[in-house]
Design a protein around this motif. Structure first.
Motif, mmCIF file in Angstrom:
data_model
loop_
_atom_site.group_PDB
_atom_site.id
_atom_site.type_symbol
_atom_site.label_atom_id
_atom_site.label_comp_id
_atom_site.label_asym_id
_atom_site.label_seq_id
_atom_site.Cartn_x
_atom_site.Cartn_y
_atom_site.Cartn_z
ATOM 1 N N SER A 98 0.934 -1.332 -0.122
ATOM 2 C CA SER A 98 0.052 0.021 -0.099
ATOM 3 C C SER A 98 0.830 1.266 -0.029
ATOM 4 C CB SER A 98 -0.945 -0.057 1.153
ATOM 5 O OG SER A 98 -0.007 0.309 2.607
ATOM 6 N N LEU A 103 -1.250 -5.029 1.526
ATOM 7 C CA LEU A 103 -2.363 -5.160 1.289
ATOM 8 C C LEU A 103 -3.047 -6.608 1.187
ATOM 9 C CD1 LEU A 103 -2.445 -2.787 -1.820
ATOM 10 C CD2 LEU A 103 -3.326 -2.332 0.463
ATOM 11 N N VAL A 104 -4.206 -7.052 1.879
ATOM 12 C CA VAL A 104 -4.455 -8.291 1.947
ATOM 13 C C VAL A 104 -5.709 -8.237 0.877
ATOM 14 C CG1 VAL A 104 -3.572 -9.136 4.001
ATOM 15 C CG2 VAL A 104 -5.528 -7.670 4.298
ATOM 16 N N PRO A 105 -6.136 -9.456 0.463
ATOM 17 C CA PRO A 105 -7.520 -9.188 -0.507
ATOM 18 C C PRO A 105 -8.692 -9.303 0.612
ATOM 19 C CG PRO A 105 -5.943 -11.283 -1.005
ATOM 20 C CD PRO A 105 -5.313 -10.579 -0.024
ATOM 21 N N ALA A 106 -9.639 -8.691 0.325
ATOM 22 C CA ALA A 106 -11.018 -8.635 0.994
ATOM 23 C C ALA A 106 -11.909 -9.970 0.971
ATOM 24 C CB ALA A 106 -11.656 -7.502 0.424
ATOM 25 N N ASP A 107 -12.210 -10.363 1.754
ATOM 26 C CA ASP A 107 -13.163 -11.587 1.893
ATOM 27 C C ASP A 107 -14.283 -11.098 0.872
ATOM 28 O OD1 ASP A 107 -11.747 -12.878 3.344
ATOM 29 O OD2 ASP A 107 -12.966 -12.093 5.325
ATOM 30 N N PRO A 108 -14.667 -12.155 0.071
ATOM 31 C CA PRO A 108 -15.813 -11.897 -0.992
ATOM 32 C C PRO A 108 -17.348 -11.880 -0.191
ATOM 33 C CG PRO A 108 -14.975 -14.129 -1.283
ATOM 34 C CD PRO A 108 -14.071 -13.477 -0.220
ATOM 35 N N VAL A 109 -17.919 -10.826 -0.578
ATOM 36 C CA VAL A 109 -19.256 -10.492 0.214
ATOM 37 C C VAL A 109 -20.311 -11.716 -0.664
ATOM 38 C CG1 VAL A 109 -20.959 -9.081 0.672
ATOM 39 C CG2 VAL A 109 -18.680 -8.190 0.463
#
Length: 110
Positions: A98, A103-109
């Motif tokens: 960043s 940066l970590v991938p966001a959890d899919p909603v």
């Protein structure tokens, strides 16, 4: 016979290093790697696998200290060629940065 010499073959010393590259145009067909730096590291021959464990912490410390901006980076552990350039890859880590942290991938909603 006293002055007779013996030839003894010695393997050339293999040097190891960590390197850091910025991945330019990451994920595109034009992707390329800009070498930012190489640091020679010493291998403990009793436990050489421990060196791989130090790659990502070294890369993160280097990114933090160097003030590197947002982007994708490649840290490599390799041997060095005669010119001190990375040669045979032994390990790597890809880091999405960043500018101040990973940066970590966001959890899919869903």
């Amino acid at each position: 016979m006293l002055n007779e010499g013996r030839l003894v073959y010695q393997e050339p010393e293999v040097r190891h290093a960590f390197s850091l590259c910025r991945i330019v145009d990451a994920g595109s067909v034009d992707e390329w790697y800009e070498l930012l730096g190489v640091v020679q590291v010493t291998v403990d021959h009793r436990s050489p696998d421990r060196l791989s464990d130090r790659l990502q912490p070294w890369a993160l410390a280097t990114l933090t200290a160097g003030g590197y901006g947002f982007g994708r980076y490649y840290a490599g552990y390799s041997t060095l060629d005669e010119d001190g350039e990375p040669d045979k890859a032994l390990g790597h880590a890809q880091i999405d940065w960043s500018g101040s942290s990973v940066l970590v991938p966001a959890d899919p909603v869903g």
